[in-house]
Motif scaffolding. Structure first.
Motif, PDB file in Angstrom:
ATOM      1  N   ARG A   5     -15.683   3.289  12.985  1.00 41.96           N
ATOM      2  CA  ARG A   5     -16.118   3.615  10.772  1.00 41.96           C
ATOM      3  C   ARG A   5     -17.704   3.488  11.476  1.00 41.96           C
ATOM      4  NH1 ARG A   5     -12.663  -0.048   7.445  1.00 41.96           N
ATOM      5  NH2 ARG A   5     -14.428   0.096   6.322  1.00 41.96           N
ATOM      6  N   ASP A   6     -18.108   3.835  10.745  1.00 43.15           N
ATOM      7  CA  ASP A   6     -19.975   3.882  10.471  1.00 43.15           C
ATOM      8  C   ASP A   6     -20.220   3.797   9.024  1.00 43.15           C
ATOM      9  OD1 ASP A   6     -22.328   3.458   9.955  1.00 43.15           O
ATOM     10  OD2 ASP A   6     -22.775   5.542  11.348  1.00 43.15           O
ATOM     11  N   ASN A   7     -20.370   2.231   8.407  1.00 42.52           N
ATOM     12  CA  ASN A   7     -19.954   1.847   7.226  1.00 42.52           C
ATOM     13  C   ASN A   7     -21.186   1.727   6.571  1.00 42.52           C
ATOM     14  OD1 ASN A   7     -17.317   0.039   7.046  1.00 42.52           O
ATOM     15  ND2 ASN A   7     -18.636  -1.837   7.631  1.00 42.52           N
ATOM     16  N   ALA A   8     -22.182   1.646   7.839  1.00 42.97           N
ATOM     17  CA  ALA A   8     -24.221   2.839   6.828  1.00 42.97           C
ATOM     18  C   ALA A   8     -24.070   2.990   6.603  1.00 42.97           C
ATOM     19  CB  ALA A   8     -24.662   1.786   7.715  1.00 42.97           C
ATOM     20  N   LYS A   9     -22.886   4.355   6.863  1.00 46.11           N
ATOM     21  CA  LYS A   9     -23.094   6.004   6.632  1.00 46.11           C
ATOM     22  C   LYS A   9     -22.243   6.594   5.655  1.00 46.11           C
ATOM     23  CE  LYS A   9     -25.403   7.767  10.100  1.00 46.11           C
ATOM     24  NZ  LYS A   9     -25.497   8.856  11.631  1.00 46.11           N
ATOM     25  N   ASN A  10     -20.807   5.298   5.504  1.00 47.57           N
ATOM     26  CA  ASN A  10     -19.707   5.514   4.374  1.00 47.57           C
ATOM     27  C   ASN A  10     -18.832   6.398   5.188  1.00 47.57           C
ATOM     28  OD1 ASN A  10     -20.867   3.808   2.872  1.00 47.57           O
ATOM     29  ND2 ASN A  10     -20.917   4.427   0.936  1.00 47.57           N
ATOM     30  N   THR A  11     -18.331   6.309   6.517  1.00 51.11           N
ATOM     31  CA  THR A  11     -17.700   7.328   7.256  1.00 51.11           C
ATOM     32  C   THR A  11     -17.020   6.359   8.422  1.00 51.11           C
ATOM     33  OG1 THR A  11     -19.627   9.138   6.806  1.00 51.11           O
ATOM     34  CG2 THR A  11     -17.986   9.249   8.376  1.00 51.11           C
ATOM     35  N   LEU A  12     -15.470   7.805   8.182  1.00 50.05           N
ATOM     36  CA  LEU A  12     -14.649   7.129   8.972  1.00 50.05           C
ATOM     37  C   LEU A  12     -14.384   8.243  10.277  1.00 50.05           C
ATOM     38  CD1 LEU A  12     -12.032   5.258   9.619  1.00 50.05           C
ATOM     39  CD2 LEU A  12     -10.507   7.222   8.063  1.00 50.05           C
ATOM     40  N   TYR A  13     -14.415   7.601  11.225  1.00 51.45           N
ATOM     41  CA  TYR A  13     -14.177   9.305  12.180  1.00 51.45           C
ATOM     42  C   TYR A  13     -13.091   8.581  13.064  1.00 51.45           C
ATOM     43  CZ  TYR A  13     -19.366   9.322  11.782  1.00 51.45           C
ATOM     44  OH  TYR A  13     -20.308   9.000  11.474  1.00 51.45           O
ATOM     45  N   LEU A  14     -12.319   9.980  13.662  1.00 48.08           N
ATOM     46  CA  LEU A  14     -11.445   9.843  14.266  1.00 48.08           C
ATOM     47  C   LEU A  14     -11.192  10.572  15.594  1.00 48.08           C
ATOM     48  CD1 LEU A  14      -8.179   8.822  15.107  1.00 48.08           C
ATOM     49  CD2 LEU A  14      -7.573  10.751  14.570  1.00 48.08           C
ATOM     50  N   GLN A  15     -11.874  10.423  16.384  1.00 49.51           N
ATOM     51  CA  GLN A  15     -12.183  11.337  18.088  1.00 49.51           C
ATOM     52  C   GLN A  15     -11.086  11.407  18.640  1.00 49.51           C
ATOM     53  OE1 GLN A  15     -15.113  12.414  19.522  1.00 49.51           O
ATOM     54  NE2 GLN A  15     -13.755  13.566  20.743  1.00 49.51           N
ATOM     55  N   MET A  16     -10.556  13.088  18.742  1.00 55.91           N
ATOM     56  CA  MET A  16      -9.192  12.689  19.696  1.00 55.91           C
ATOM     57  C   MET A  16     -10.090  13.570  20.890  1.00 55.91           C
ATOM     58  SD  MET A  16      -7.559  14.572  16.108  1.00 55.91           S
ATOM     59  CE  MET A  16      -8.458  15.516  15.889  1.00 55.91           C
ATOM     60  N   ASN A  17      -8.576  13.435  21.579  1.00 57.23           N
ATOM     61  CA  ASN A  17      -9.054  13.707  23.323  1.00 57.23           C
ATOM     62  C   ASN A  17      -8.116  13.815  23.824  1.00 57.23           C
ATOM     63  OD1 ASN A  17     -11.678  13.580  23.508  1.00 57.23           O
ATOM     64  ND2 ASN A  17     -11.327  11.475  23.760  1.00 57.23           N
ATOM     65  N   SER A  18      -7.840  15.555  25.368  1.00 58.67           N
ATOM     66  CA  SER A  18      -6.807  15.260  25.670  1.00 58.67           C
ATOM     67  C   SER A  18      -5.868  16.108  23.985  1.00 58.67           C
ATOM     68  CB  SER A  18      -6.193  14.311  26.019  1.00 58.67           C
ATOM     69  OG  SER A  18      -7.118  14.007  27.249  1.00 58.67           O
ATOM     70  N   LEU A  19      -6.073  17.070  23.636  1.00 53.86           N
ATOM     71  CA  LEU A  19      -4.564  17.906  22.542  1.00 53.86           C
ATOM     72  C   LEU A  19      -3.984  18.080  22.873  1.00 53.86           C
ATOM     73  CD1 LEU A  19      -7.934  17.985  19.814  1.00 53.86           C
ATOM     74  CD2 LEU A  19      -6.014  16.747  19.899  1.00 53.86           C
ATOM     75  N   LYS A  20      -2.386  18.115  22.778  1.00 51.16           N
ATOM     76  CA  LYS A  20      -1.511  18.995  22.875  1.00 51.16           C
ATOM     77  C   LYS A  20      -1.614  19.522  21.370  1.00 51.16           C
ATOM     78  CE  LYS A  20      -0.193  14.438  25.309  1.00 51.16           C
ATOM     79  NZ  LYS A  20       0.918  13.637  25.782  1.00 51.16           N
ATOM     80  N   PRO A  21      -0.354  20.730  21.828  1.00 57.13           N
ATOM     81  CA  PRO A  21       0.026  21.379  20.614  1.00 57.13           C
ATOM     82  C   PRO A  21       1.080  20.287  19.594  1.00 57.13           C
ATOM     83  CG  PRO A  21       0.553  22.488  22.786  1.00 57.13           C
ATOM     84  CD  PRO A  21       0.185  21.192  22.953  1.00 57.13           C
TER      85      PRO A  21
END
Length: 123
Positions: A71-87
């Motif tokens: 999360r970046d509270n200064a930007k009011n933004t939540l993130y989800l980094q998704m790697n090695s994605l599967k079907p």
């Protein structure tokens, strides 16, 4: 009322990566506990990852080691980094906010929800 807009979904091949973002309105984003959930067709909505207002994180077993919530509270933004994605990661992904600031693995304690963003992983 808090409005949240999730973006960043799309179509990706297995093994690829995506980064989801969730922009929230309001001045108290830093006080909220935040979470990502997903729902595949015909399935119930399930917990993916969560982060408390204090920065504690938790992940579903199915995504541990592949996904990272931040999360970046200064930007009011939540993130989800998704790697090695599967079907099997294919689903609509929702961000959620809890006014209590806690980290919850079920959907009920969350007060506000984003509109959802589609993630499709091809094999």
């Amino acid at each position: 009322q808090v409005r949240m807009v999730g973006t960043g979904g799309g179509l990706v091949q297995a093994g690829g990566s995506l980064r989801l973002s969730c922009a929230a309105s309001g001045r108290t984003f830093s006080n909220y506990g935040m979470g990502w959930f997903r729902q595949a067709p015909g399935e119930e909505r399930e917990f993916v990852a969560g982060i408390s207002s204090g920065g504690t994180t938790n992940y579903a077993d199915s995504v541990k080691g592949r996904f990272t919530i931040s999360r970046d509270n200064a930007k009011n933004t939540l993130y989800l980094q998704m790697n090695s994605l599967k079907p099997e990661d294919t689903a609509v992904y929702y961000c959620a906010a809890a006014r209590t600031g806690g980290l919850y693995l079920t959907s009920l304690p969350y007060d506000y929800w984003g509109q959802g963003t589609q993630v499709t992983v091809s094999s």
